[in-house]
Write an enzyme that holds these catalytic residues in place. Sequence first.
Site, short mmCIF file in Angstrom:
data_model
loop_
_atom_site.label_atom_id
_atom_site.label_comp_id
_atom_site.label_asym_id
_atom_site.label_seq_id
_atom_site.Cartn_x
_atom_site.Cartn_y
_atom_site.Cartn_z
N THR A 39 26.00 36.95 44.54
CA THR A 39 27.32 36.45 44.11
C THR A 39 27.24 34.96 43.76
O THR A 39 28.04 34.48 42.98
CB THR A 39 28.35 36.61 45.24
OG1 THR A 39 27.78 36.10 46.45
CG2 THR A 39 28.73 38.06 45.45
N ASP A 40 26.26 34.24 44.33
CA ASP A 40 26.30 32.77 44.20
C ASP A 40 26.20 32.32 42.75
O ASP A 40 26.94 31.44 42.31
CB ASP A 40 25.27 32.07 45.11
CG ASP A 40 23.82 32.43 44.87
OD1 ASP A 40 23.55 33.39 44.09
OD2 ASP A 40 22.94 31.76 45.45
N GLY A 128 7.97 34.77 52.17
CA GLY A 128 8.11 36.00 51.39
C GLY A 128 8.98 37.04 52.08
O GLY A 128 9.02 38.20 51.69
N LEU A 131 13.94 34.87 53.88
CA LEU A 131 14.69 34.00 54.81
C LEU A 131 14.69 32.55 54.30
O LEU A 131 14.89 31.62 55.07
CB LEU A 131 14.11 34.09 56.22
CG LEU A 131 14.14 35.50 56.84
CD1 LEU A 131 13.50 35.51 58.22
CD2 LEU A 131 15.58 36.03 56.92
N SER A 132 14.41 32.39 53.03
CA SER A 132 14.50 31.08 52.36
C SER A 132 13.51 30.06 52.88
O SER A 132 13.84 28.89 53.09
CB SER A 132 15.90 30.49 52.49
OG SER A 132 16.76 31.18 51.67
N SER A 133 12.27 30.49 53.06
CA SER A 133 11.28 29.52 53.52
C SER A 133 11.06 28.42 52.48
O SER A 133 10.84 27.27 52.82
CB SER A 133 9.96 30.20 53.88
OG SER A 133 9.46 30.91 52.77
N ASP A 179 21.28 29.33 49.22
CA ASP A 179 20.26 29.03 50.24
C ASP A 179 20.26 27.54 50.55
O ASP A 179 20.30 27.13 51.71
CB ASP A 179 18.86 29.43 49.74
CG ASP A 179 18.79 30.87 49.29
OD1 ASP A 179 19.69 31.65 49.64
OD2 ASP A 179 17.84 31.20 48.55
C1 GLA Z 1 17.97 34.53 46.59
C2 GLA Z 1 18.48 33.32 45.83
C3 GLA Z 1 19.95 33.01 46.17
C4 GLA Z 1 20.81 34.26 46.03
C5 GLA Z 1 20.16 35.46 46.73
C6 GLA Z 1 20.90 36.74 46.46
O1 GLA Z 1 17.92 34.25 47.96
O2 GLA Z 1 17.69 32.19 46.15
O3 GLA Z 1 20.41 31.97 45.36
O4 GLA Z 1 21.09 34.55 44.69
O5 GLA Z 1 18.81 35.65 46.35
O6 GLA Z 1 22.15 36.71 47.03
#
Ligand code: GLA
Length: 387
Positions: A39-40, A128, A131-133, A179
């Site tokens: 959605t972002d 990977g 979790l946004s490493s 993120d």
């Molecule tokens: C990844 C992207 C985010 C977001 C998600 C899906 O984590 O980095 O910006 O788009 O996917 O919600």
Amino acid sequence: MDMHPLFRDARALLQRQLGAISQHEVFAPGRVNLIGEHTDYNEGLALPLALDLGTAVAVSPRTDGEVVAVSLSDGQLHHDRFTTQAIPAVGPTGWWGNYLRGMCAEMMGFGITPRGADLAIVGNLPSGAGLSSSASLSIAVGKALLANAPATQVEPSTLAHWGQSTEHRYAGCLCGIMDQMTIAHASPGDAIFLDCRDLTIERRSLPSSWSILVVQSGIRRELATGAYNLRRQQCREVAEFYGLSSLRALHPHLLETLPEPQDHILLRRARHVVSENARVEIAAEAMQRGDLRTFGRALRQSHRSLRDDFEVTIPEIDGLADLVNTLIDQHADGEGGARMTGGGFGGCIVAAVPSHAAQQLGELITKACGQPVYRQSSRSAGAEEAS
Ligand code: GLA
């Protein structure tokens, strides 16, 4: 945050590898998105949570204008070195040093010249895993470079923009900003209700009687960049088809009445984004009321929508979500729910469960699928490993 357990490791790595004494230590968490997926970049809503896991950096100034960095990740040492006298060059896509170089370049573009620095980077987020490493690494490095530039104040949202731009320009992923906004703004154990249309944030505490379980699938999602960028393009196409600047402006009832795009894939993509925004609102309200049953229902619906309409799940992830939901039904009387989290095509399952059942559920999940489960509690309740 001064005494974060990773700071000792970062200080020791700096001394051992670069012979430098740390002057500052900084930390950036990872994040798990509770709901509001894909959605972002459609100016939509999301409800991500910052984790206790993350990235720490120890920093010491250098006088020669060089950035010398060492990173310890998954037991492997990585090195990078570049000068701050010019915009740093980009390496191959996916190379870790690009995140450092990107943040340095963004800072320079903002009019701040980073001072030379020795950096030691340690983290405990699986890479990977969704979790946004990488966003955690970018924001941690940005904080470290700023700590090394005395009297320089930068808003957390500015740091988040630098992090997003680094992903776009230095890592080839056209990600949204969820993120980076979470990592720059939220404290571990806290969620943010994020409106990506105007980037406003409301802090939302996790109820102390809830626990969040993060189940790794073991399937790395680093090859997912192409599919992610394609989803983003499809969303733009369908917004244009409806004459809108973004899918945020599309209300669910409009979607039913407007003429359908010939390409049914586009319709399904739009249906996911529109329904997901509505689910985020329902879930955020349920969280404030402490209504875990409604929250869990929204999570389960989100998974189905990501599977059927947005098509970013894979069979292993669907199976894992089903397994966790079944265990919640059997051992927590259906109070809670699970879904895939992050960009998709692998990564993790997130589940919201009652705290009193979290330990048992974590153990049952690990027993059934052999994967580790991480447990995140609210800030007040503290965090611990479930298994
Ligand atoms: C990844 C992207 C985010 C977001 C998600 C899906 O984590 O980095 O910006 O788009 O996917 O919600």
